[in-house]
Write an enzyme that holds these catalytic residues in place. Structure first.
Site, PDB file in Angstrom:
ATOM      1  N   GLY A   1       0.856  -1.181   0.000  1.00  0.00           N
ATOM      2  CA  GLY A   1       0.000   0.000   0.000  1.00  0.00           C
ATOM      3  C   GLY A   1       0.896   1.236   0.000  1.00  0.00           C
ATOM      4  O   GLY A   1       1.079   1.906  -1.019  1.00  0.00           O
TER       5      GLY A   1
ATOM      6  N   CYS B   1     -10.048  21.331  17.491  1.00  0.00           N
ATOM      7  CA  CYS B   1     -10.153  21.694  18.903  1.00  0.00           C
ATOM      8  C   CYS B   1      -9.502  20.652  19.814  1.00  0.00           C
ATOM      9  O   CYS B   1     -10.029  20.314  20.875  1.00  0.00           O
ATOM     10  CB  CYS B   1     -11.611  21.852  19.274  1.00  0.00           C
ATOM     11  N   GLU B   2      -8.415  20.083  19.361  1.00  0.00           N
ATOM     12  CA  GLU B   2      -7.582  19.202  20.191  1.00  0.00           C
ATOM     13  C   GLU B   2      -6.166  19.521  19.778  1.00  0.00           C
ATOM     14  O   GLU B   2      -5.959  20.102  18.713  1.00  0.00           O
ATOM     15  CB  GLU B   2      -7.819  17.727  19.842  1.00  0.00           C
TER      16      GLU B   2
ATOM     17  N   TYR C   1      -0.228   7.929  15.301  1.00  0.00           N
ATOM     18  CA  TYR C   1       0.945   7.036  15.360  1.00  0.00           C
ATOM     19  C   TYR C   1       2.213   7.775  15.778  1.00  0.00           C
ATOM     20  O   TYR C   1       3.304   7.214  15.651  1.00  0.00           O
ATOM     21  CB  TYR C   1       1.228   6.430  13.971  1.00  0.00           C
TER      22      TYR C   1
ATOM     23  N   ARG D   1      -2.214  10.820  10.952  1.00  0.00           N
ATOM     24  CA  ARG D   1      -1.038   9.995  11.254  1.00  0.00           C
ATOM     25  C   ARG D   1      -0.127  10.590  12.342  1.00  0.00           C
ATOM     26  O   ARG D   1       0.317   9.859  13.219  1.00  0.00           O
ATOM     27  CB  ARG D   1      -0.236   9.695   9.978  1.00  0.00           C
TER      28      ARG D   1
HETATM   29  N1  LLP Z   1      -2.173  -6.226   3.276  1.00  0.00           N
HETATM   30  C1  LLP Z   1      -2.924  -6.265   4.392  1.00  0.00           C
HETATM   31  C2  LLP Z   1      -3.651  -7.492   4.718  1.00  0.00           C
HETATM   32  C3  LLP Z   1      -2.981  -5.151   5.229  1.00  0.00           C
HETATM   33  O1  LLP Z   1      -3.716  -5.183   6.337  1.00  0.00           O
HETATM   34  C4  LLP Z   1      -2.277  -3.980   4.870  1.00  0.00           C
HETATM   35  C5  LLP Z   1      -2.312  -2.793   5.718  1.00  0.00           C
HETATM   36  C6  LLP Z   1      -1.518  -3.974   3.686  1.00  0.00           C
HETATM   37  C7  LLP Z   1      -1.483  -5.128   2.917  1.00  0.00           C
HETATM   38  C8  LLP Z   1      -0.749  -2.777   3.216  1.00  0.00           C
HETATM   39  O2  LLP Z   1       0.237  -2.388   4.120  1.00  0.00           O
HETATM   40  P1  LLP Z   1       1.265  -1.237   3.692  1.00  0.00           P
HETATM   41  O3  LLP Z   1       2.075  -1.763   2.510  1.00  0.00           O
HETATM   42  O4  LLP Z   1       0.483  -0.048   3.308  1.00  0.00           O
HETATM   43  O5  LLP Z   1       2.098  -0.988   4.883  1.00  0.00           O
HETATM   44  N2  LLP Z   1      -2.963   3.411   8.668  1.00  0.00           N
HETATM   45  C9  LLP Z   1      -1.627   2.916   8.968  1.00  0.00           C
HETATM   46  C10 LLP Z   1      -1.279   1.683   8.192  1.00  0.00           C
HETATM   47  C11 LLP Z   1      -2.284   0.557   8.421  1.00  0.00           C
HETATM   48  C12 LLP Z   1      -2.034  -0.613   7.536  1.00  0.00           C
HETATM   49  C13 LLP Z   1      -3.169  -1.588   7.635  1.00  0.00           C
HETATM   50  N3  LLP Z   1      -2.995  -2.711   6.795  1.00  0.00           N
HETATM   51  C14 LLP Z   1      -0.620   4.045   8.715  1.00  0.00           C
HETATM   52  O6  LLP Z   1      -1.015   5.122   8.303  1.00  0.00           O
HETATM   53  O7  LLP Z   1       0.562   3.858   8.986  1.00  0.00           O
END
Ligand code: LLP
Length: 403
Positions: A265, A332-333, A306, A302
């Site tokens: 992703g 407002c935070e 995080y 983010r």
């Molecule tokens: N495959 C599965 C089953 C997943 O749950 C995820 C991400 C991906 C692939 C892709 O992961 P990536 O390549 O993007 O790291 N919102 C968080 C990241 C949450 C990822 C959830 N699952 C952030 O902004 O860091």
């Protein structure tokens, strides 16, 4: 190294479409995809873009046009992918904790499904027997990822079927003659160390002999991209090399050739995205100089969620003397987007660019404080194209009953 989108283009985007504004650079997405293909060219590897990072239909269309398949995490993501004219054979559905009706619907739509619990596997077996192929998501007991919220493969994680339950998995497969074609793990996001993926490969190659119909090992997503200047991401070339060696050895020993899938992703879209924001207010206190901007945690969560670092540039005063600022949102935070940043003098009205905003930026945005979600623009073939208009107050009330 791929250069950042040039400041005059970002300034022009803000000028044309206003701020706050998400801008995505198509060439960067293409470059990232090609880098992956090249790094893993020594083995039979397929990539499925994890659309949860950024689901805009034009982005999905563009990713598809590059030849990349997609991974979805909800039935609606599947429907968006289909709306973007992605063929069902190129769609993977890796969900967790969902109602079985979503899996049935996904099967009806013809996409490939990964199940992540014994309960779902049993329901799948009862309902489909061997008539529809399926993947199994395992929990590998590997602790990895940028922080605990995005670590998904460890022993306390809700994701996947614990590998310790292998016997139960095999019993279900044999009772219902389930046609398991892929084994899947996803250990987390922002995994810098290529060795983590290697551990996952060892684990899956160690058990795949129990699954005679399996032809694919799916290692999920999680490649790290640099967020800080000069930070290093996952060494995908090192991983590509290690992966080819391990799978070649395995093939030589067993005669079995396994395809590998990844679900990146962030790697594909993170660095392609910029959140442009205008400085509304400068405020000094005894300790800090705040630059208050026209975005906030509602549009990029983010940093708050995080403690993530996002690099911020002053686009409209780049050569001025450097001072230290704390860049804060208008919610407002406490929504600090960047603490103690040394950067060229910020003036009210300056345009700032928050980098690495392509993944999980717009996608995790909300309408908190009844602020409107920003517009999105794609820069492609030398032109700026509006790919999502700015929300309006009418959008906020349209699902509510009128008074
Ligand atoms: N495959 C599965 C089953 C997943 O749950 C995820 C991400 C991906 C692939 C892709 O992961 P990536 O390549 O993007 O790291 N919102 C968080 C990241 C949450 C990822 C959830 N699952 C952030 O902004 O860091």
């Amino acid at each position: 190294m791929f250069p950042h989108l040039a400041p005059p283009i970002l300034i022009e985007a803000a000028h044309q479409f206003g701020t706050p504004l998400y801008v995505y650079h198509a060439d960067r997405i293409r470059f990232q995809y090609q880098s992956l293909k090249q790094a893993f060219s020594n083995w039979d590897v397929r990539f499925f873009y994890a659309v949860k990072a950024l689901t805009n239909l034009q982005i999905l269309r563009y990713v598809d046009s590059l030849g990349c398949a997609v991974d979805c995490s909800s039935i609606n993501e599947i429907k968006l992918a289909l709306k973007a004219k992605i063929a069902c054979e190129k769609i993977l559905y890796t969900s967790n904790g969902i109602n079985f009706t979503e899996i049935e619907e996904a099967v009806t739509l013809g996409v490939y499904v990964n199940v992540d619990s014994l309960s779902a596997l049993e329901k799948f077996g009862k309902r489909f027997g061997d008539s529809y192929p399926v993947g199994i998501r395992l929990r590998p007991n590997i602790m990895a990822g940028g922080n605990l919220k995005i670590s998904t493969g460890h022993a306390a994680s809700k994701f996947g079927i614990p590998v310790e339950q292998l016997d139960q998995v095999l019993a279900l497969i044999s009772s219902y003659k389930i046609n398991v074609q892929t084994l899947h793990i996803h250990t987390g996001s922002e995994i810098k160390d290529a060795e983590v993926f290697v551990q996952g490969i060892h684990l899956l190659l160690g058990i795949v002999a129990n699954f005679p119909d399996v032809c694919v090992i799916n290692l999920g997503g999680g490649f790290k991209v640099p967020y800080y200047p000069n930070e290093k991401g996952t060494d995908i070339h090192e991983l590509g090399h290690a992966l080819a060696t391990l799978f070649t050895d395995y093939q030589q020993k067993t005669g079995r050739q396994l395809q590998v899938w990844f679900e990146p992703g962030k790697y594909l879209v993170c660095e392609a995205g910029y959140l442009l924001t205008t400085v509304n207010v400068l405020k000094e206190n005894e300790m800090l100089t705040f630059a208050g901007v026209d975005t906030g945690l509602n549009q990029l969560i983010r940093p708050m969620f995080y403690d993530a670092y996002h690099h911020i540039e002053n686009l409209t005063n780049p050569l001025a003397p450097v001072h230290t600022y704390t860049i804060v949102g208008n919610i407002c935070e406490t929504d600090t987007l960047g603490a103690n940043r040394s950067m060229p003098t910020i003036r009210e009205g300056d345009l700032l660019s928050i980098q690495n905003a392509g993944a999980y930026g717009f996608e995790m945005a909300s309408s908190y404080n009844a602020r409107l979600r920003p517009a999105e623009v794609l820069y492609k073939d030398g032109t700026l194209q509006l790919i999502r208009r700015r929300e309006t107050l009418e959008d906020l009330v349209q699902t509510q009953e009128s008074l």
